[in-house]
Design a protein around this motif. Structure first.
Motif, PDB file in Angstrom:
ATOM      1  N   GLN A   1       0.854  -1.188   0.000  1.00  0.00           N
ATOM      2  CA  GLN A   1       0.000   0.000   0.000  1.00  0.00           C
ATOM      3  C   GLN A   1       0.890   1.238   0.000  1.00  0.00           C
ATOM      4  O   GLN A   1       1.992   1.222   0.569  1.00  0.00           O
ATOM      5  CB  GLN A   1      -0.876   0.002   1.261  1.00  0.00           C
ATOM      6  CG  GLN A   1      -1.985   1.022   1.249  1.00  0.00           C
ATOM      7  CD  GLN A   1      -2.889   0.900   2.482  1.00  0.00           C
ATOM      8  OE1 GLN A   1      -2.741  -0.001   3.295  1.00  0.00           O
ATOM      9  NE2 GLN A   1      -3.822   1.820   2.612  1.00  0.00           N
ATOM     10  N   THR A   2       0.427   2.299  -0.646  1.00  0.00           N
ATOM     11  CA  THR A   2       1.124   3.589  -0.621  1.00  0.00           C
ATOM     12  C   THR A   2       0.149   4.664  -0.161  1.00  0.00           C
ATOM     13  O   THR A   2      -0.958   4.771  -0.690  1.00  0.00           O
ATOM     14  CB  THR A   2       1.675   3.943  -2.023  1.00  0.00           C
ATOM     15  OG1 THR A   2       2.613   2.943  -2.433  1.00  0.00           O
ATOM     16  CG2 THR A   2       2.390   5.288  -2.000  1.00  0.00           C
ATOM     17  N   LEU A   3       0.551   5.419   0.854  1.00  0.00           N
ATOM     18  CA  LEU A   3      -0.271   6.506   1.385  1.00  0.00           C
ATOM     19  C   LEU A   3       0.273   7.811   0.809  1.00  0.00           C
ATOM     20  O   LEU A   3       1.467   8.108   0.939  1.00  0.00           O
ATOM     21  CB  LEU A   3      -0.206   6.523   2.913  1.00  0.00           C
ATOM     22  CG  LEU A   3      -0.572   5.185   3.595  1.00  0.00           C
ATOM     23  CD1 LEU A   3      -0.295   5.241   5.095  1.00  0.00           C
ATOM     24  CD2 LEU A   3      -2.032   4.831   3.348  1.00  0.00           C
ATOM     25  N   THR A   4      -0.608   8.581   0.181  1.00  0.00           N
ATOM     26  CA  THR A   4      -0.143   9.732  -0.610  1.00  0.00           C
ATOM     27  C   THR A   4      -0.701  11.074  -0.136  1.00  0.00           C
ATOM     28  O   THR A   4      -0.671  12.050  -0.879  1.00  0.00           O
ATOM     29  CB  THR A   4      -0.539   9.535  -2.085  1.00  0.00           C
ATOM     30  OG1 THR A   4      -1.971   9.388  -2.153  1.00  0.00           O
ATOM     31  CG2 THR A   4       0.109   8.315  -2.694  1.00  0.00           C
ATOM     32  N   GLU A   5      -1.191  11.144   1.109  1.00  0.00           N
ATOM     33  CA  GLU A   5      -1.843  12.386   1.565  1.00  0.00           C
ATOM     34  C   GLU A   5      -0.883  13.540   1.782  1.00  0.00           C
ATOM     35  O   GLU A   5      -1.259  14.705   1.643  1.00  0.00           O
ATOM     36  CB  GLU A   5      -2.614  12.121   2.871  1.00  0.00           C
ATOM     37  CG  GLU A   5      -3.930  11.376   2.687  1.00  0.00           C
ATOM     38  CD  GLU A   5      -3.718   9.890   2.425  1.00  0.00           C
ATOM     39  OE1 GLU A   5      -4.685   9.222   2.053  1.00  0.00           O
ATOM     40  OE2 GLU A   5      -2.580   9.398   2.572  1.00  0.00           O
ATOM     41  N   ALA A   6       0.357  13.256   2.181  1.00  0.00           N
ATOM     42  CA  ALA A   6       1.310  14.338   2.508  1.00  0.00           C
ATOM     43  C   ALA A   6       1.625  15.169   1.270  1.00  0.00           C
ATOM     44  O   ALA A   6       1.655  14.658   0.149  1.00  0.00           O
ATOM     45  CB  ALA A   6       2.579  13.759   3.108  1.00  0.00           C
ATOM     46  N   ARG A   7       1.874  16.462   1.486  1.00  0.00           N
ATOM     47  CA  ARG A   7       2.202  17.378   0.396  1.00  0.00           C
ATOM     48  C   ARG A   7       3.670  17.782   0.413  1.00  0.00           C
ATOM     49  O   ARG A   7       4.109  18.584  -0.392  1.00  0.00           O
ATOM     50  CB  ARG A   7       1.325  18.633   0.491  1.00  0.00           C
ATOM     51  CG  ARG A   7      -0.151  18.354   0.221  1.00  0.00           C
ATOM     52  CD  ARG A   7      -0.404  18.091  -1.260  1.00  0.00           C
ATOM     53  NE  ARG A   7      -1.726  17.522  -1.513  1.00  0.00           N
ATOM     54  CZ  ARG A   7      -1.953  16.224  -1.689  1.00  0.00           C
ATOM     55  NH1 ARG A   7      -0.945  15.359  -1.621  1.00  0.00           N
ATOM     56  NH2 ARG A   7      -3.162  15.770  -1.941  1.00  0.00           N
TER      57      ARG A   7
END
Length: 339
Positions: free
Chosen positions: A153-159
């Motif tokens: 899984q990859t979490l992509t919320e950070a900017r």
């Protein structure tokens, strides 16, 4: 809370094994006999935390028990599995390394990030999962038991850069800090994310043992303890406040440019953090970084431990509950253990 008044400040061991600033310090899992250190010199060293000799004088170690050398760039973070048989490391290589402690080599190298990797943690049953956070703004979750080289899984919320991670297994959650000024807590079971906005780049995040509080360090020189459920500020540590009785000129907690890590200590009764030296001092070059310990309830400084002449920063600290000792990784390449 009298226990906090006896915070250990006696230097017991100085490790002089690295040739560059130490970026990562972590004790081995229970009982924490050993310490793993990672440096800008690209090496990871395994040493005894407290030497076995009964000599009461301060010990010095110049050669580690074991060196782990596979990184081609600075080592930025290390995590140790609960059974002490494996550890994971990350850094400027854009890879996540999984090591066999005894064999001294890597078991896996995952290459799913596009920029330096700043944080790594174990998770899952029997530490079957590794979580990594990167300057490419993503968090990747890796399966150690699978032969796949792709993340589960990859979490992509950070900017912006993900600078720090803390996995809290009792609540099945991953806390992450980012330079975008936010702390995000991913509830893996519920599939939801809680976001706290801190308005300054966040360099460190830790969960309390019970999972109810978050400790977040930011580049404005503050460490904030937040209520995890609603984000309410419970306490702030650092800034320009000097506790009563602190007369030292260097007793001001400083933290601006560098990635300084902060942790809970003494069963969550203490907040422990390294700092940067105050270069605006008297101009004679005697300024040095210190490690600060604050009482969680009162917010007062209970210890301010100078790291030694010439130490510009202590960027990583680690607490060993069983041994009642702690270690700090210094910019001059030393690691100091106090008890």
């Amino acid at each position: 809370m009298p226990a906090t008044k006896q915070f250990p400040t006696q230097l017991a061991h100085t490790l002089k094994t690295h040739n560059g600033p130490v970026n990562a310090v972590t004790f081995s899992s229970y009982p924490g006999t050993y310490v793993l250190t990672g440096s800008t010199d690209r090496a990871i060293h395994l040493s005894r935390a407290i030497p076995s000799s009964n000599n009461p004088s301060v010990a010095e170690t110049t050669s580690p028990i074991q060196k782990y050398e596979a990184h081609g760039y600075s080592v930025l973070d290390i995590a140790v599995a609960a059974d002490n048989s494996r550890f994971a490391s990350v850094g400027g290589d854009r890879q996540v390394f999984l090591w066999d402690v005894e064999q001294g080599g890597t078991i896996r190298r995952w290459s799913g990030h596009n920029a330096r990797v700043e944080a790594v943690q174990f998770a899952g049953e029997d530490d079957s999962v590794v979580v990594s956070g990167s300057a490419d703004t993503t968090i990747n979750i890796w399966d150690t038991k699978s032969n796949s080289y792709k993340p589960i899984q990859t979490l992509t919320e950070a900017r912006d850069t993900v600078s720090s991670l803390h996995v809290h297994m009792p609540t099945y959650s991953i806390a992450s800090a980012s330079y975008d000024g936010r702390v995000r807590v991913y509830d893996i079971r519920m599939g939801r994310t809680l976001v706290d906005v801190l308005a300054h780049p966040v360099t460190s995040v830790r969960c309390s043992n019970d999972g109810n509080a978050l400790l977040a360090s930011t580049t404005d020189g503050r460490i904030r303890m937040l209520d995890r459920s609603d984000g309410k500020l419970l306490k702030a540590f650092g800034g320009d406040d000097v506790s009563p009785g602190q007369s030292k000129s260097n007793a001001t907690y400083r933290k601006s440019d560098l990635r300084i890590r902060s942790v809970f200590a003494k069963a969550d009764a203490i907040v422990l953090s390294g700092s940067e030296a105050d270069d605006s001092g008297d101009g004679n070059g005697t300024t040095q970084a210190s490690v600060f310990a604050w009482d969680v309830l009162s917010g007062e400084v209970v210890a301010c431990v100078p790291a030694g002449p010439g130490v510009k920063a202590v960027s990583a600290v680690s607490w060993n509950e069983k041994g009642g000792c702690w270690a700090g990784g210094c910019s001059d390449g030393t690691v100091k253990v106090y008890r």
